[in-house]
Scaffold this active site. Structure first.
Site: not given
Length: 258
Positions: A86-89, A154
């Protein structure tokens, strides 16, 4: 709805006792909470007093932490990393096997579905970065008085680390706390919640099969799709009481999976 700005993310390097742990994509807000939460979630600290000093170095995009005790950095840094989806790994050092060794939750506290839905709605209305950008995740802890602490980022896992960090810094007891999140609950999200000791986790969206298996094993109640007047209870721990089912009985709002 007109959004006034776009979500922002920054590469932030976490440095512990002089060793670079990893570079994380983070929203530049509540970074102290994030560091405490991440270090707790990864087992590097157990209490707030385990950190001697913490400095957010904005000029160099780094968070520098000195622990009270010497960290076995070589052992940690050579351990296999698991990169989060997902976002903001992000990155976690815990495998599913590691998480299964966490302490199982013993709480017998119950919650009405109407209360969980109310708290989820209040959470949504009090998430300023999401309302501003439409592209942020949030996490929220609710105490037994209904008071909320909300953090946004994020990355969904970063937001959870931030609220856990707040709880660690304040010395909060997880016994009567609810964790709410906007993001998908995957195994690493479940592991963070389990490490702190939450007995109730609610999400606006889904949970993965691996997270559900771990929640069942660790005796955590896991609820997904908390929105409107509905929810899916992925576990069967008896902590959710359905008090809002459609009175006609034709459209149940609460679905309990086997």
């Amino acid at each position: 709805m007109h959004r006034k700005s776009c979500p922002e993310e920054y590469p932030i390097t976490l440095i512990v006792n002089g060793y670079e742990v990893a570079v994380f994509q983070l929203t530049n807000q509540d970074l102290e909470d994030w560091a405490y939460g991440y270090l707790f979630s990864e087992g590097l600290i157990e209490h707030r007093n385990d950190i001697q000093s913490l400095k957010v170095d904005s000029d160099f995009g780094a968070i520098r932490v000195v622990l009270e005790s010497e960290m076995d950095a070589e052992k940690m840094l050579t351990k296999k990393k698991h990169y989060t989806a997902g976002c903001g790994r992000g990155v976690t050092f815990f495998s599913m096997t590691d998480v299964k060794n966490f302490t199982k939750v013993q709480s017998k506290k119950t919650y009405k579905l109407s209360y969980l839905l109310k708290m989820r709605a209040e959470f949504a209305k009090n998430s300023p970065l999401y309302l501003e950008t439409g592209g942020m995740h949030g996490a929220c802890i609710v105490n037994e008085s209904g008071d909320m602490v909300i953090r946004e980022d994020i990355g969904r896992h970063n937001a959870v680390d931030k609220v856990i960090g707040h709880a660690v810094r304040q010395g909060l007891n997880p016994k009567n706390l609810i964790l709410l999140t906007t993001g998908r609950v995957s195994y690493e999200m479940l592991s963070k919640a389990a490490k702190f000791g939450f007995s109730m986790i609610g999400s606006r969206t889904a949970a993965t099969k691996q997270a559900i298996q771990l929640a069942k094993y660790l005796n955590i109640e896991l609820v997904g799709y908390l929105r409107g007047k509905m929810a899916i209870v992925y576990t069967s721990k008896g902590r959710v009481i359905d008090d809002v089912t459609d009175q006609t009985g034709t459209q149940p709002n609460l679905r309990v999976l086997p």
